[in-house]
Design an enzyme around this catalytic site. Structure first.
Site, PDB file in Angstrom:
ATOM      1  N   GLU A 279      -5.269  -4.908  10.250  1.00 19.03           N
ATOM      2  CA  GLU A 279      -4.278  -4.116  10.808  1.00 19.03           C
ATOM      3  C   GLU A 279      -4.464  -3.310  12.131  1.00 19.03           C
ATOM      4  O   GLU A 279      -5.158  -2.465  12.193  1.00 19.03           O
ATOM      5  CB  GLU A 279      -4.364  -3.023   9.702  1.00 19.03           C
ATOM      6  CG  GLU A 279      -3.842  -3.466   8.149  1.00 19.03           C
ATOM      7  CD  GLU A 279      -3.438  -2.545   7.222  1.00 19.03           C
ATOM      8  OE1 GLU A 279      -2.259  -2.712   6.585  1.00 19.03           O
ATOM      9  OE2 GLU A 279      -4.087  -1.690   7.128  1.00 19.03           O
TER      10      GLU A 279
ATOM     11  N   GLY B 111       2.741   2.217  10.790  1.00 19.04           N
ATOM     12  CA  GLY B 111       3.528   3.385  10.850  1.00 19.04           C
ATOM     13  C   GLY B 111       4.309   3.710  12.031  1.00 19.04           C
ATOM     14  O   GLY B 111       4.995   4.612  11.899  1.00 19.04           O
TER      15      GLY B 111
ATOM     16  N   HIS C 209      -9.563   1.105   4.882  1.00 18.56           N
ATOM     17  CA  HIS C 209      -8.116   1.268   5.600  1.00 18.56           C
ATOM     18  C   HIS C 209      -8.552   2.165   6.754  1.00 18.56           C
ATOM     19  O   HIS C 209      -9.386   3.264   6.742  1.00 18.56           O
ATOM     20  CB  HIS C 209      -7.075   1.780   4.597  1.00 18.56           C
ATOM     21  CG  HIS C 209      -5.829   1.740   5.225  1.00 18.56           C
ATOM     22  ND1 HIS C 209      -5.333   2.584   6.129  1.00 18.56           N
ATOM     23  CD2 HIS C 209      -4.694   0.940   5.200  1.00 18.56           C
ATOM     24  CE1 HIS C 209      -3.952   2.413   6.667  1.00 18.56           C
ATOM     25  NE2 HIS C 209      -3.848   1.373   5.884  1.00 18.56           N
TER      26      HIS C 209
ATOM     27  N   GLU D 194      -6.920   4.505   8.093  1.00 19.64           N
ATOM     28  CA  GLU D 194      -6.771   6.019   7.575  1.00 19.64           C
ATOM     29  C   GLU D 194      -8.020   6.611   6.986  1.00 19.64           C
ATOM     30  O   GLU D 194      -8.167   7.839   7.203  1.00 19.64           O
ATOM     31  CB  GLU D 194      -5.520   6.297   6.775  1.00 19.64           C
ATOM     32  CG  GLU D 194      -4.123   5.954   7.425  1.00 19.64           C
ATOM     33  CD  GLU D 194      -2.909   5.509   6.824  1.00 19.64           C
ATOM     34  OE1 GLU D 194      -2.920   5.309   5.567  1.00 19.64           O
ATOM     35  OE2 GLU D 194      -2.018   4.816   7.622  1.00 19.64           O
TER      36      GLU D 194
ATOM     37  N   SER E 176       3.539  -2.249  10.327  1.00 12.78           N
ATOM     38  CA  SER E 176       5.044  -2.254  10.486  1.00 12.78           C
ATOM     39  C   SER E 176       5.707  -3.814   9.934  1.00 12.78           C
ATOM     40  O   SER E 176       6.836  -4.157  10.838  1.00 12.78           O
ATOM     41  CB  SER E 176       5.517  -1.704  11.873  1.00 12.78           C
ATOM     42  OG  SER E 176       4.843  -0.606  12.228  1.00 12.78           O
TER      43      SER E 176
ATOM     44  N   LYS F 209       0.179   4.253  -0.225  1.00 15.45           N
ATOM     45  CA  LYS F 209      -0.558   5.560   0.420  1.00 15.45           C
ATOM     46  C   LYS F 209      -0.171   6.664  -0.358  1.00 15.45           C
ATOM     47  O   LYS F 209      -0.417   6.618  -1.872  1.00 15.45           O
ATOM     48  CB  LYS F 209       0.028   5.548   1.946  1.00 15.45           C
ATOM     49  CG  LYS F 209      -0.279   4.307   2.698  1.00 15.45           C
ATOM     50  CD  LYS F 209      -0.090   4.433   4.049  1.00 15.45           C
ATOM     51  CE  LYS F 209      -0.334   3.240   5.008  1.00 15.45           C
ATOM     52  NZ  LYS F 209      -0.041   3.262   6.203  1.00 15.45           N
TER      53      LYS F 209
ATOM     54  N   ASN G 143       0.796  -1.092   0.091  1.00 23.43           N
ATOM     55  CA  ASN G 143       0.057   0.125   0.039  1.00 23.43           C
ATOM     56  C   ASN G 143       0.879   1.214   0.217  1.00 23.43           C
ATOM     57  O   ASN G 143       1.598   1.427   1.077  1.00 23.43           O
ATOM     58  CB  ASN G 143      -1.005  -0.032   1.347  1.00 23.43           C
ATOM     59  CG  ASN G 143      -1.630   1.072   1.278  1.00 23.43           C
ATOM     60  OD1 ASN G 143      -1.794   1.987   0.512  1.00 23.43           O
ATOM     61  ND2 ASN G 143      -2.401   1.283   2.350  1.00 23.43           N
TER      62      ASN G 143
HETATM   63  P1  13P Z   1       3.080   0.348   7.599  1.00 21.35           P
HETATM   64  O1  13P Z   1       3.781  -0.919   6.904  1.00 21.35           O
HETATM   65  O2  13P Z   1       3.879   1.628   7.299  1.00 21.35           O
HETATM   66  O3  13P Z   1       3.090   0.174   9.183  1.00 21.35           O
HETATM   67  O4  13P Z   1       1.682   0.510   7.046  1.00 21.35           O
HETATM   68  C1  13P Z   1       0.838  -0.527   7.395  1.00 21.35           C
HETATM   69  C2  13P Z   1      -0.456  -0.093   6.367  1.00 21.35           C
HETATM   70  O5  13P Z   1      -1.081   0.658   6.899  1.00 21.35           O
HETATM   71  C3  13P Z   1      -0.904  -0.817   5.300  1.00 21.35           C
HETATM   72  O6  13P Z   1      -1.847  -0.622   4.864  1.00 21.35           O
END
Ligand code: 13P
Length: 250
Positions: A168, A174, A96, A98, A214, A11, A9
């Protein structure tokens, strides 16, 4: 047997030049590495057309990070499922954390999008996961159960069997804080059980469940060896060929 699926992803990262370098690098590395795992990249909308072209006739599949549930209409700023399939997109990430947190995507809206994905031959990757407060209050499972109940309303068992669910935990995204392989495995097992109770054993056996938060080369092997974890949804570490390949080949 479920084929493991490693999805990147991206982002809100990569301009066209960066996206091109990333996919070209991945193509080259995958040609040499050979893996049984399915590899998916999810660039931002602006990179989809280019990345779909570059990935065409390779084993790399492409996904979007969101979409609208209508196929057309007066929805300024939105992207329709048919626009994604037109480019060659195979997957779409929906729900997601976010999107839920910053853009108000609710379970009800996500459910509409999941149905629209199926209606347009796009495979949804539904994200679920708890906050740190919920984990500490022992509410993880109840919260995820409710995300599944509401997100999967009115789907058929066959559809659920075809989709991907990504666990997740918000506190691991992150942050560099990964759930331990056992913690991740435990929740993914509970997700499969919940799917079994809602849609039956066949759907539960077929649905692929990813862990995200992560994930990196150093922890991927242990996470991916958990019985109910069928892959990873990777943010930061999917932006560099070397880092992403370390997960794909872990
Ligand atoms: P990270 O791998 O940067 O922690 O992000 C995970 C994520 O949100 C994937 O959709």
């Amino acid at each position: 047997m479920r084929q493991q699926i490693i999805a990147g992803n991206w982002k809100m990262h990569t301009n066209l030049a960066e996206a091109t370098i990333l996919v070209e690098g991945l193509k080259k590395a995958l040609a040499e590495a050979k893996t049984e795992r399915e590899v998916v990249v999810c660039p931002p909308f602006t990179g989809l057309s280019t990345v779909c072209d570059l990935a065409d006739e390779t084993t790399i599949r492409v996904g979007a990070q969101n979409m609208h549930y209508e196929v057309s209409g007066a929805f300024t700023g939105e992207v329709a499922p048919t626009m994604l399939t037109d480019l060659g997109c195979h997957y779409v990430i929906l729900g997601h954390s976010e999107r839920r947190q910053y853009f108000g995507d609710t379970d009800e809206l996500i459910n509409k999008k999941i149905k629209a994905a199926f209606a347009n031959d796009i495979v949804p990757i539904l994200c679920v996961g708890e906050s740190l407060e919920q984990r500490e209050a022992n509410e993880t499972q109840a919260f995820i159960d409710s995300q599944l109940e509401q997100g999967l309303v009115d789907l058929t068992a066959e559809q659920v069997g075809q989709m991907v669910i990504a666990y997740e935990p918000i506190w691991a995204i992150g942050t560099g804080k990964t759930a331990t392989a056992e913690q991740a495995g435990e929740v993914c097992t509970a997700i499969r059980k919940k799917v079994a109770s809602l849609f039956g054993a066949d759907a539960a056996e077929a649905v692929r469940i990813q862990y995200g938060g992560s994930v990196k080369g150093s922890n991927a092997k242990e996470i991916l060896s958990q019985a109910d974890i069928d892959g990873a949804l990777v943010g930061g570490a999917s932006l560099k060929v070397e880092d992403f390949m370390a997960i794909i080949t872990a």
